[in-house]
Design a protein around this motif. Structure first.
Motif, PDB file in Angstrom:
ATOM      1  N   LEU A 111      46.350  73.875  53.314  1.00 18.89           N
ATOM      2  CA  LEU A 111      47.515  74.761  53.302  1.00 18.89           C
ATOM      3  C   LEU A 111      48.089  74.920  54.711  1.00 18.89           C
ATOM      4  CD1 LEU A 111      46.201  77.501  50.849  1.00 18.89           C
ATOM      5  CD2 LEU A 111      48.097  75.933  50.416  1.00 18.89           C
ATOM      6  N   MET A 112      47.196  75.007  55.692  1.00 13.30           N
ATOM      7  CA  MET A 112      47.607  75.126  57.087  1.00 13.30           C
ATOM      8  C   MET A 112      48.442  73.918  57.509  1.00 13.30           C
ATOM      9  SD  MET A 112      45.079  75.581  60.467  1.00 13.30           S
ATOM     10  CE  MET A 112      43.708  75.914  59.377  1.00 13.30           C
ATOM     11  N   CYS A 113      47.986  72.734  57.126  1.00 15.71           N
ATOM     12  CA  CYS A 113      48.719  71.510  57.490  1.00 15.71           C
ATOM     13  C   CYS A 113      50.086  71.470  56.825  1.00 15.71           C
ATOM     14  CB  CYS A 113      47.909  70.281  57.085  1.00 15.71           C
ATOM     15  SG  CYS A 113      46.400  70.047  58.052  1.00 15.71           S
ATOM     16  N   SER A 114      50.129  71.838  55.551  1.00 15.78           N
ATOM     17  CA  SER A 114      51.394  71.830  54.827  1.00 15.78           C
ATOM     18  C   SER A 114      52.383  72.811  55.446  1.00 15.78           C
ATOM     19  CB  SER A 114      51.143  72.176  53.353  1.00 15.78           C
ATOM     20  OG  SER A 114      52.349  72.252  52.641  1.00 15.78           O
ATOM     21  N   ARG A 115      51.899  73.987  55.785  1.00 14.55           N
ATOM     22  CA  ARG A 115      52.761  75.005  56.397  1.00 14.55           C
ATOM     23  C   ARG A 115      53.254  74.545  57.772  1.00 14.55           C
ATOM     24  NH1 ARG A 115      55.759  79.538  54.952  1.00 14.55           N
ATOM     25  NH2 ARG A 115      55.651  81.150  56.578  1.00 14.55           N
ATOM     26  N   ALA A 116      52.350  73.980  58.551  1.00 13.93           N
ATOM     27  CA  ALA A 116      52.722  73.543  59.904  1.00 13.93           C
ATOM     28  C   ALA A 116      53.785  72.452  59.869  1.00 13.93           C
ATOM     29  CB  ALA A 116      51.481  73.047  60.640  1.00 13.93           C
ATOM     30  N   GLU A 117      53.724  71.596  58.860  1.00 18.60           N
ATOM     31  CA  GLU A 117      54.669  70.494  58.767  1.00 18.60           C
ATOM     32  C   GLU A 117      56.035  70.944  58.240  1.00 18.60           C
ATOM     33  OE1 GLU A 117      55.777  66.422  59.165  1.00 18.60           O
ATOM     34  OE2 GLU A 117      54.219  67.685  60.049  1.00 18.60           O
ATOM     35  N   SER A 118      56.057  72.035  57.481  1.00 21.53           N
ATOM     36  CA  SER A 118      57.312  72.448  56.852  1.00 21.53           C
ATOM     37  C   SER A 118      58.011  73.601  57.562  1.00 21.53           C
ATOM     38  CB  SER A 118      57.042  72.861  55.394  1.00 21.53           C
ATOM     39  OG  SER A 118      56.191  74.000  55.344  1.00 21.53           O
TER      40      SER A 118
END
Length: 405
Positions: free
Chosen positions: A279-286
């Motif tokens: 979830l952290m990666c998805s948030r950071a990318e978006s």
């Protein structure tokens, strides 16, 4: 150590991942909304029964019991169960759907290992079928229960019965509407040597004198529908054949129960931490802040990299502990179990904290599973023994091992 999984576990992993994708993730928000509605307190969401029946049909049931209990389960070792528990740990309530939830897993293991034929018939079989739920009553509010020898609850022989008196708390599961039996730890002989004063006894939930004092919140969450309760045992009378294994065997049973249970908690927490990382990666990318994506910020990349390292370290350590438990038993694996109990919950708490920070305000509310993962990690740092006790015991073991060289 060989952590390659058998074909059987590879297939179970595939089936479990598909089940989660098709049935669990889509209803996660619906489930949480239901249990947080004050009108539904201590009510099981209707979808749970449907999904349990489906899990049974697909052979995803009682995955935690080892090979000697294969008649009841998939017959997996702790090492084989590890990746499955990790998958279930990605959603806080999902273990229940597969009859792999605490404290029932530990209670079923106790009954399977130490129960009489009558005890197994009355309590183990309904638990294995998912017809009832159970609770484990050890911790007490008036003593430091991290040292189980402090427990004051009394179990006194009276003819063909025992009379139980005491006050327990953090009794997980007592508020569940299907909770029918309690495994209670108390003292049968306070004058005996320190580690054989304790016994465990089975008490039906509807026995006279069992009083639910109050539910206990975890960071403001009641954890409905099972909850954690404070329980008063007031002159509770049960037949003498409700004792488990015999008088003075309670500490021995507790050690046998808590070893695998601690590993199960750690396996689930790794799943929660892994989901937080994703979830952290998805948030950071978006997410865009100050003109660029969060994933372009060096500090965010560093936090993600650090989290990935910590999760993998914890995963490998937990697999090693599970392998050692399988091969050498609870006593020989106690150092490895202590290590993961110290390392994994703190790791999961830290990784989830980073994810919350990257999500900002959204990470604090019901729009993500992060608060639930964080809360679970934090209370497991106390459940089944606080960090400090495990560190102290581990330090003692290591000193004894190397001071003799």
């Amino acid at each position: 150590m060989n952590f390659n999984q058998t074909d059987k576990v590879v297939e179970l992993t595939r089936k479990l991942e598909n089940f989660m994708a098709e049935n669990v993730y889509p209803i996660e928000h619906e489930y949480e909304q239901f249990v947080r509605n004050s009108n539904n307190l201590w009510v099981v969401p209707p979808v749970v029964k449907t999904l349990k029946e489906k899990a049974k049909t697909e052979g995803l049931w009682n995955l935690f019991l080892p090979e000697e209990y294969a008649d009841y389960s998939a017959g997996l070792s702790n090492l084989e169960y590890a990746p499955l528990a990790e998958i279930m740990g990605r959603v806080e309530f999902s273990s229940d759907l597969f009859n792999c939830n605490a404290p029932d897993t530990g209670n079923m293991e106790v009954l399977a290992r130490y129960g009489t034929d009558e005890q197994k018939k009355n309590w183990l079989k309904p638990l294995l079928n998912g017809d009832i739920r159970s609770a484990f009553l050890m911790t007490e509010p008036d003593v430091a229960s991290s040292d189980a020898t402090n427990i004051e609850c009394s179990i006194v022989k009276d003819g063909d019965d025992y009379i139980v008196n005491g006050r327990k708390w953090w009794s997980t599961g007592v508020y569940h509407p299907q909770c029918k039996v309690l495994i209670v730890m108390g003292k049968t002989d306070p004058s005996a040597p320190r580690h054989i004063q304790q016994s465990m006894i089975l008490i039906p939930m509807d026995a006279a004198g069992v009083q639910l004092v109050r539910p206990l919140e975890v960071f403001g969450d009641l954890h409905s529908p099972q909850g954690h309760g404070e329980v008063l045992l007031d002159n509770v009378r049960v037949p003498a054949n409700n004792i488990l294994l015999g008088e003075g065997r309670g500490f021995e049973i507790a050690q046998g129960r808590l070893g695998p249970g601690r590993i199960h908690h750690c396996m689930r927490l790794i799943g929660g931490a892994q989901r937080a990382l994703e979830l952290m990666c998805s948030r950071a990318e978006s997410r865009i802040a100050f003109g660029k994506k969060l994933s372009d910020q060096g500090v965010v990349r560093d936090q993600i990299a650090q989290s990935a390292c910590e999760i993998e370290q914890a995963r490998l350590l937990t697999l090693s502990a599970a392998d050692k438990l399988d091969k050498h038993g609870n006593k020989e694996a106690k150092d490895a179990i202590a290590m993961i109990k110290v390392i994994v919950p703190s790791m999961a708490q830290q990784v989830t904290d980073r994810a919350i920070q990257i999500f900002g305000g959204m990470g604090l509310c019901q729009d993500t599973p992060l608060p639930g993962i964080f809360g679970y990690a934090r209370y497991v740092r106390l459940a089944d023994g606080p960090d400090e006790v495990h560190s102290s015991q581990l330090g003692k073991l290591i000193i004894n091992r190397y001071s003799k060289i």
